[in-house]
Write an enzyme that holds these catalytic residues in place. Structure first.
Site, mmCIF file in Angstrom:
data_model
loop_
_atom_site.group_PDB
_atom_site.id
_atom_site.type_symbol
_atom_site.label_atom_id
_atom_site.label_comp_id
_atom_site.label_asym_id
_atom_site.label_seq_id
_atom_site.Cartn_x
_atom_site.Cartn_y
_atom_site.Cartn_z
ATOM 1 N N ASP A 16 3.702 -10.416 -1.704
ATOM 2 C CA ASP A 16 5.126 -10.710 -1.878
ATOM 3 C C ASP A 16 5.842 -10.109 -0.694
ATOM 4 O OD1 ASP A 16 5.033 -7.790 -2.822
ATOM 5 O OD2 ASP A 16 7.180 -8.223 -2.826
ATOM 6 N N GLY A 30 9.704 1.619 -8.577
ATOM 7 C CA GLY A 30 9.498 2.833 -7.782
ATOM 8 C C GLY A 30 10.032 2.689 -6.363
ATOM 9 N N ASP A 51 7.471 -5.490 -10.074
ATOM 10 C CA ASP A 51 7.150 -4.150 -9.582
ATOM 11 C C ASP A 51 7.668 -3.141 -10.598
ATOM 12 O OD1 ASP A 51 9.870 -3.980 -9.287
ATOM 13 O OD2 ASP A 51 9.853 -3.926 -7.108
ATOM 14 N N GLY A 89 2.461 1.177 -0.424
ATOM 15 C CA GLY A 89 2.741 2.155 0.625
ATOM 16 C C GLY A 89 2.385 1.686 2.022
#
Lengths: 377, 377
Positions: free
Chosen positions: A272, A96, A93, A222
């Protein structure tokens, strides 16, 4: 070699698909779950154990790895694959999520995010460009762009504003990735992230804007941040209507086995989640017979295998009574057994779905299993 | 089948011996180290990992197992072998050491020891007879008698008094073992324990008194409790002058690799110690290159294997930098790697000694390695 995705079969009744994701560290059969190796190891599972459980790709966290062991150490030691002795593909990732959820006081501007390390309090700066640099040092096969995360409760205007920045940041990340080269001789793909909170129109806008990047794959971010499951499923559905069939789709940070099944039905290829390893730590097991709280007195004298429905060493060798005992006595071995069971169950679920899709019986499989895996054993 | 000991070779220059210990759960090549599975698991090491490292017999603690999971549970589940999925031989201590060192206020009489559980505060009673019963429920291949432990600083009169009780208790334990039968169909040997603190004459008296029991093997207890190493070696030497050549000798709770070597040179066949797993937890490694504090900054960017001198997966696969990182980040996998390294080094040391004894080159091996293993790497 660029990352390529070979679509093998699509379910005629749902959006479920089976494919092959080719990377310089080998091929991943999709749909697939990626165990999470946050700080350079999947909790209590050695690389050979991960392989044995059926892991084909795993996830690392750029934020955690940049703090410890640090980019310089990873660079000096030839990148994360060599560092953790994992020769399969790795996806990272962008950091963030951790910056927005873990780090101390942060200051977000168009340039990037200034924040304090949750370990040392040191001031750090993440931008679309620096997180690509960090992932170059890590050497992941799939890198993620930096995105601006919003809380689950955000309104449409704020979701649109944050998404617009995420799209601009994705453009900068792609420009920077094109201007830089991998350090370790293997190709590194970069995936942009579709945002838009719980608003179908913003999700569509986001996905459409990102298509211009002609990326090797797309992530959906998100979600699973507090919204109801049906809302998550709707958002995935509208997003996947826009994303190209020819590219892999990765749904970030999701979820329970039932969530995986429902999102595979909507065309997701990669997942994941920390849930299998995190729940293992508290004695919450996912099994082919449903959910098991191994600390429950019900299992005190149970000679039943941890999960007779799985083939793995850990699932078949030890009894529920033994795992309960190890968990209550806080014997370190409990973490290996429970993590192997939970990660094993996730990977089994994905393999079962893949076989069902390839054999044209996914809807029947889903009817049989989606509920069963979510019930109390 | 009774436990039998087959003496294969004796070093002409030292007391070192190589043999075979035959049990109903298989044969143990001696000299051998027994990893300690205190509460039903060797810290962070699954049974298959123990096998792979060369474990042929392991140790369980009667005190801990009687508290958790408890004798009834072990009995209901068919004994410790099945409970922990270990099909090799198991030796159990009598619980005496824990009663004297861990338990709360205790009251020792000729009858036995009344004490409080360190877990629940419950009042419990251990006698020579009840600890045999407990070990019958556990189903160990080798049981130990209850002994009365004395502090390292005890005077000769007190050592003699405590030893006399230990000898009387051994007689009661043997009578009770003869009057009871194993529960699980395999033979259970019973070893008496030579005591006598640091007094050669009391040690000799103790060993001579126990010879009358014609036991299948003998343990040497009450050492490595604070006395200087040369004193321990002397006590082992005088004891082994009395014990029969035809029976295995087990030195309880000893020690460093150097201690193992010196005691093998004095005729000891079996050892157990928590040191390899306990030190693993703090990052202190035993390696073929000497002692390594893996947390030291010196290893921060070391690509060197944890121990290139060993063949094991854990020792060869991971770098010192990686193990250091896992240890500092408290990633659970560090325990598996560090424990496998330390237990692996202990078992390697024993295998090396056995081969050297069988090939008539033990004194040369000892000169080469005893110092090296104790130095800082």
């Amino acid at each position: 070699m660029p990352l390529t995705f070979e679509l093998q079969a699509t379910c005629p009744d749902t959006g479920a698909r089976a494919g092959l994701l080719h990377t310089d560290h080998g091929t991943v059969e999709t749909p697939r779950f990626m165990p999470v190796g946050t700080v350079g190891s999947v909790k209590a599972l050695a690389p050979r154990t991960l392989r044995e459980l059926g892991t084909q790709i795993l996830l690392g966290n750029t934020y955690h790895l940049a703090l410890r062991p640090g980019r310089e150490t990873l660079r000096a030691l030839g990148g994360l694959h060599r560092f953790m002795a994992w020769d399969g593909p790795i996806l990272t990732d962008s950091g963030g999520f951790q910056v927005f959820s873990l780090a101390g006081r942060r200051d977000v501007s168009e340039d990037g995010v200034t924040f304090r390390s949750h370990l040392t309090g040191d001031k750090l700066f993440f931008s679309p460009e620096t997180v690509v640099d960090a992932q170059r040092d890590i050497g992941s096969d799939v890198m993620m762009v930096l995105d601006e995360l919003t809380p689950a409760t955000v309104d449409r205007a704020e979701a649109r504003r944050a998404n617009a920045r995420t799209v601009r940041w994705a453009g900068r990340a792609f420009a920077h990735a094109r201007a830089t080269a991998p350090h370790y001789g293997h190709h590194q793909a970069l995936f942009p992230i579709v945002q838009g909170a719980v608003y179908a129109d913003v999700r569509r806008e986001s996905a459409e804007a990102l298509l211009d990047l002609d990326a090797e794959g797309y992530a959906i971010g998100g979600l699973s941040v507090g919204e109801a499951a049906p809302v998550m499923y709707d958002m995935v559905e509208v997003t996947n209507e826009v994303l190209p069939q020819s590219r892999p789709r990765y749904l970030m940070g999701v979820g329970t086995p039932q969530n995986l099944i429902e999102n595979v039905a909507r065309g997701v290829d990669l997942f994941d989640c920390v849930m299998p390893t995190r729940n293992a730590r508290t004695g919450s097991l996912f099994t082919t017979a449903g959910l098991v709280n191994i600390k429950n007195a019900r299992w005190a004298e149970s000679a039943e295998a941890v999960d007779a429905g799985l083939d793995g060493y850990h699932s078949r060798t030890f009894s529920k009574a033994y795992l309960r005992h190890l968990t209550l006595a806080k014997e370190p071995l409990f973490m290996e057994i429970a993590s192997a069971q939970n990660v094993g169950l996730y990977l089994w679920t994905m393999r079962e779905m893949r076989a069902a899709i390839l054999e044209g019986r996914f809807p029947a499989w889903r009817r049989e299993w989606a509920g069963r895996l979510a019930e109390k054993a």
